[in-house]
Enzyme design. Sequence first.
Site: not given
Ligand code: APR
Length: 311
Positions: A13-15, A34, A85, A91, A98, A178
Site C-alpha cells: 500500500q505505501i510502496g 517485493d 498493524r 507498532r 518485521n 513514532h
Molecule cells: N522484502 C521485500 N518486501 C517484503 C518482504 C521482504 N522480505 N516481506 C514482505 N514484504 C512486502 C509485502 O509483500 C508487502 O507487499 O512488504 C509489503 C508491505 O505492504 P503492505 O502489507 O501493504 O503494508 P504497508 O501498508 O505498505 O505498510 C508497510 O510500513 O507503516 C509501516 O506499519 C507499516 O510496517 C508496515 C510497513
Amino acid sequence: MARPKIGLVGAGQIGGNLALLAAQKELGDVVLFDIPQAEGMAKGKALDMQQMSTIERFDSTLTGTSNYEDLAGADVIIITAGIPRKPGMSREDLLATNLKIMTSVAENLKKVCPDAFMINIANPLDAMVYALKQITGGSKQKIVGMSGVLDTARFKSFISMELGVSMKDVTAFVLGGHGDDMVPITRLCTVGGVPVEELIPAPRLAEIVDRTRKGGAELVKLYQTGSAYFAPAAAAVEMAEAYLKDQKRVLPCAAWLEGEFGIENMYFGVPCVVGAGGIEKVLTFEPTAAEKEMIKISLASVSKTVAETKL
Ligand code: APR
C-alpha cells in the site's frame, strides 16, 4: 545526466503510493521491489503507472522486480517491507516479524546499494531504522527514519481543521519516537506566526495532541485491514525530494543522535536539515522542563523496543 534511481523495498500500500508520488514529481526512475510471491503486484503497479504517465505526463520509468540486483546503484531507497498493524495492535507488536524481514532487506541492500540515502518506514520505526543502520553499517547521514514528517502532518491537519485556516499557515513539529508518546511541541506551533496556544484553549489543544499521538491507530481502526498509506508515502517522498534536490529542508526525522538533546546512540525524532549530504545537521533547542519530561518518556519507549531488537 542520468535520472536518479529510487528503489522502493515493499510494493504494498505505501510502496504503491511512494511510486506514484515519486514518479509524478519526476524525482527519478522508480524500481518497485517485493518478495517473489508478490513480484506480479510490483510489476503490475509499475506497468499501470507507466501507462498513467502518458495521461498525467510525467517522465519516469517504473519497473517491478523481486531481484535485489535491480536496485544496484540506487540513489534513494525507501523501505516499507513488513507487515502493517491490525486493529488493537501497537507498532511494537510488529517487532518480531518485521525484524526478520528488515534483517534480510538490510543484508541485501548492503550488497547492492550501500551508498543510497535510505529512508525506513517499516514499524516499529525507531527500532527498524536502528537495525537497518547496524546491519548495513551505513552512516548517520544516510540512514534515517520517516516518522516526524507524518506525525507533524497529522498534528498540522488537526490544527487547521480546528481553526478553519489554511494548512499552509500552520507551522509545527512533532519530536520523539513514532509511538503513542511522541512529543508534539505545542509551544512552538504557530498559525501565521500567532502562537497556537493563544488560539486554542489548553484543554482542547490537549485533545488535539492526544489525537495526533493516536493518529496512526485511528486510521488502523477505520481501515480495519492495515494502516495508513497516503500520508506516510507523501512524508517519505518529501524527505527523498529534499535529498535529491539538495533543498536543505528542515524536517523532523528519526535521526541517529550522538549527544543532541542529551541523547546518545539512539534514533529519535528531531528537526534535521535534509540536503544532498543526507541528514546534514540536527537543529537543537532547549526544551522546557515539561517538554524534557515528555522527551524522557518517549525515549524510554524507544530504548525499550531497541533493547528488544536482537540482531
Ligand atoms: N522484502 C521485500 N518486501 C517484503 C518482504 C521482504 N522480505 N516481506 C514482505 N514484504 C512486502 C509485502 O509483500 C508487502 O507487499 O512488504 C509489503 C508491505 O505492504 P503492505 O502489507 O501493504 O503494508 P504497508 O501498508 O505498505 O505498510 C508497510 O510500513 O507503516 C509501516 O506499519 C507499516 O510496517 C508496515 C510497513
